[in-house]
Design an enzyme around this catalytic site. Structure first.
Site, PDB file in Angstrom:
ATOM      1  N   SER A  32       0.793  -1.228   0.000  1.00 30.11           N
ATOM      2  CA  SER A  32       0.000   0.000   0.000  1.00 30.11           C
ATOM      3  C   SER A  32       0.829   1.283   0.000  1.00 30.11           C
ATOM      4  O   SER A  32       0.303   2.347  -0.298  1.00 30.11           O
ATOM      5  CB  SER A  32      -0.960   0.022   1.190  1.00 30.11           C
ATOM      6  OG  SER A  32      -0.272   0.279   2.391  1.00 30.11           O
ATOM      7  N   LYS A  75       0.849   4.288   6.795  1.00 24.74           N
ATOM      8  CA  LYS A  75       0.130   5.203   5.899  1.00 24.74           C
ATOM      9  C   LYS A  75       0.767   6.589   5.964  1.00 24.74           C
ATOM     10  O   LYS A  75       1.608   6.869   6.802  1.00 24.74           O
ATOM     11  CB  LYS A  75      -1.351   5.323   6.294  1.00 24.74           C
ATOM     12  CG  LYS A  75      -2.104   4.021   6.300  1.00 24.74           C
ATOM     13  CD  LYS A  75      -2.240   3.418   4.930  1.00 24.74           C
ATOM     14  CE  LYS A  75      -2.838   2.017   5.020  1.00 24.74           C
ATOM     15  NZ  LYS A  75      -2.577   1.224   3.853  1.00 24.74           N
TER      16      LYS A  75
END
Length: 166
Positions: A32, A75
């Site tokens: 990700s 993230k």
């Protein structure tokens, strides 16, 4: 001589313990955050900075996954408390300004995401850099401050890609 060795040993133990309390190493699982951070990269996470300073837009963080806090995610913070975050046409806008995201591969942008939200006090809006392969605030919503585990400072493995993150 023995006293000097004892001092060096005690100092070494103190430094190692301090380091262990302030930082930890983590292995990234998933794609990700590509292209910057890859699956199986080893990263250094700073657990102290956010005790003294607020997280900033663009910080790469390790956070507890809001749907299962026993799982950690990596993230990037895109929206700070009070920010108006919009995503449309594959681009991110914060407070009416399009965000320059050189860390996102344009081929991995998600042209189908549509978001229009205001970040609540004490929360953050986070995204993975690999937008089409990321479970992030588009899916699980805002991240409470207490779910931030630390700021990612460096990649330590693989050796060919060792380096600091801004």
């Amino acid at each position: 001589m023995a006293a000097a060795v004892g001092v060096v040993l005690k100092t070494t133990v103190m430094v190692v313990l301090s380091w262990a309390l302030c930082f930890n190493f983590s292995e990234v699982r998933g794609a990700s955050m590509m292209p910057g951070i890859h699956d199986r990269d080893r990263i250094l996470v700073d657990h102290v900075t956010y005790l003294f300073a607020a997280p900033g837009r663009g910080d790469i963080v390790v956070l507890r996954y809001p749907m299962d806090p026993s799982v950690d995610y990596v993230k990037r913070i895109v929206g700070l408390p009070g920010d108006h975050v919009q995503i449309y046409d594959g681009f991110v806008w914060v407070n009416g300004e399009r965000v320059d995201e050189p860390y996102v591969d344009p081929k991995q942008n998600d042209p189908f995401s549509v978001i229009d939200t205001v970040v609540k006090e004490g929360s953050y809006f986070v995204l993975g850099d690999n937008r089409i392969r990321s479970s992030d605030s588009r899916e699980f919503g805002l991240v409470p401050h207490e779910y931030l585990r630390g700021k990612v400072r460096a990649r330590l493995w693989p050796i060919a890609r060792v380096g600091l993150f801004d």
